[in-house]
Design an enzyme around this catalytic site. Structure first.
Site, PDB file in Angstrom:
ATOM      1  N   GLY A  46      38.239 -27.664  13.327  1.00  0.00           N
ATOM      2  CA  GLY A  46      38.433 -26.233  13.816  1.00  0.00           C
ATOM      3  C   GLY A  46      38.319 -26.257  15.368  1.00  0.00           C
ATOM      4  N   ASP A 141      33.136 -26.833  12.578  1.00  0.00           N
ATOM      5  CA  ASP A 141      33.463 -25.348  12.872  1.00  0.00           C
ATOM      6  C   ASP A 141      34.734 -25.033  12.513  1.00  0.00           C
ATOM      7  OD1 ASP A 141      32.915 -23.125  14.351  1.00  0.00           O
ATOM      8  OD2 ASP A 141      33.655 -23.682  16.349  1.00  0.00           O
ATOM      9  N   HIS A 144      35.483 -21.019   6.929  1.00  0.00           N
ATOM     10  CA  HIS A 144      33.980 -20.491   6.431  1.00  0.00           C
ATOM     11  C   HIS A 144      33.967 -20.358   5.189  1.00  0.00           C
ATOM     12  CE1 HIS A 144      34.012 -19.454  10.915  1.00  0.00           C
ATOM     13  NE2 HIS A 144      33.002 -20.379  10.920  1.00  0.00           N
TER      14      HIS A 144
HETATM   15 MG    MG Z   1      32.257 -21.153  14.994  1.00  0.00          MG
END
Ligand code: MG
Length: 219
Positions: A46, A141, A144
């Site tokens: 990410g 990261d 989600h």
């Molecule tokens: Mg984040």
């Protein structure tokens, strides 16, 4: 020629870069990476525009290491038009889609970290199928959703060396504070007994692999 910035200036630069990370979490990420990366390379899942990649790159430079950062650069679900975290300035008009890759490249060039931060452009599951490198640090990261966080954990946490660090961002215990998939993966990791928590700040959790070896599937 871009003059080499000091670590303090790099961390200031990261603070001013677009992204989603409070300063205290950035400080924990830097401290964790600065220690961990002396033992090998790191991987971030990410990238977005490179905010945390600058933090990781600053740590990698001090540690004499490198960090890979992986993203398809098309934005996650929550970054798409009509969603909460959409930024129209990141849309490439030709493709009609988000494209954060040029922003990432500009960030890393301005930071003078092209030797330490290596971008990988692609989907995480595809890259994971071909990844074989033990990691001194993994920073999850990315997307989600349960699907994405689980793919990132199963695909890459297996490559974390014993004693090395797994950092998970956006871990929210309470649904009113944020989405639950990173929390579920964090709980799964702890429940496996293969990881122990060594630090936490805000929504960031730092785990250390205490059982298993790089390459072993995670539980
Ligand atoms: Mg984040």
């Amino acid at each position: 020629m871009i003059p080499q910035l000091s670590t303090a200036d790099l961390l200031d630069f990261a603070r001013a870069t677009a992204g989603f990370m409070p300063d205290d979490e950035g400080a924990l990420l830097f401290a964790t990476a600065r220690t961990a990366l002396t033992n090998g390379p790191g991987l971030e899942i990410g990238t977005w525009c490179g905010k945390s990649a600058v933090i990781l790159g600053a740590a990698a430079r001090e540690a004499g290491s490198v960090v890979f950062t992986l993203d398809h650069h098309r934005g996650s679900e929550e970054n798409q038009p009509g969603w909460e975290w959409h930024d129209p300035s990141l849309v490439d008009p030709e493709a009609g889609r988000i494209d954060t890759l040029p922003h990432f490249r500009r960030t890393i060039t301005r930071a003078g970290l092209e030797e330490e931060v290596i971008g990988i452009v692609g989907r995480a599951p595809t890259v994971a199928r071909h990844w074989r490198t033990p990691l001194a640090l993994l920073f999850i990261d990315g997307g989600h959703t349960d699907e994405h966080v689980t793919n990132d954990y199963e695909g890459f946490a297996r490559w974390v060396s014993r004693g090395a660090a797994l950092v998970i961002h956006d871990v929210f215990e309470r649904p009113e504070d944020g989405g639950q998939p990173p929390w579920r993966v964090y709980r799964r990791a702890l429940a496996s007994g293969d990881w122990e928590e060594i630090a936490a700040c805000g929504s960031m959790r730092v785990l250390r692999r205490v059982d298993g070896e790089a390459g072993n599937p995670v539980r």
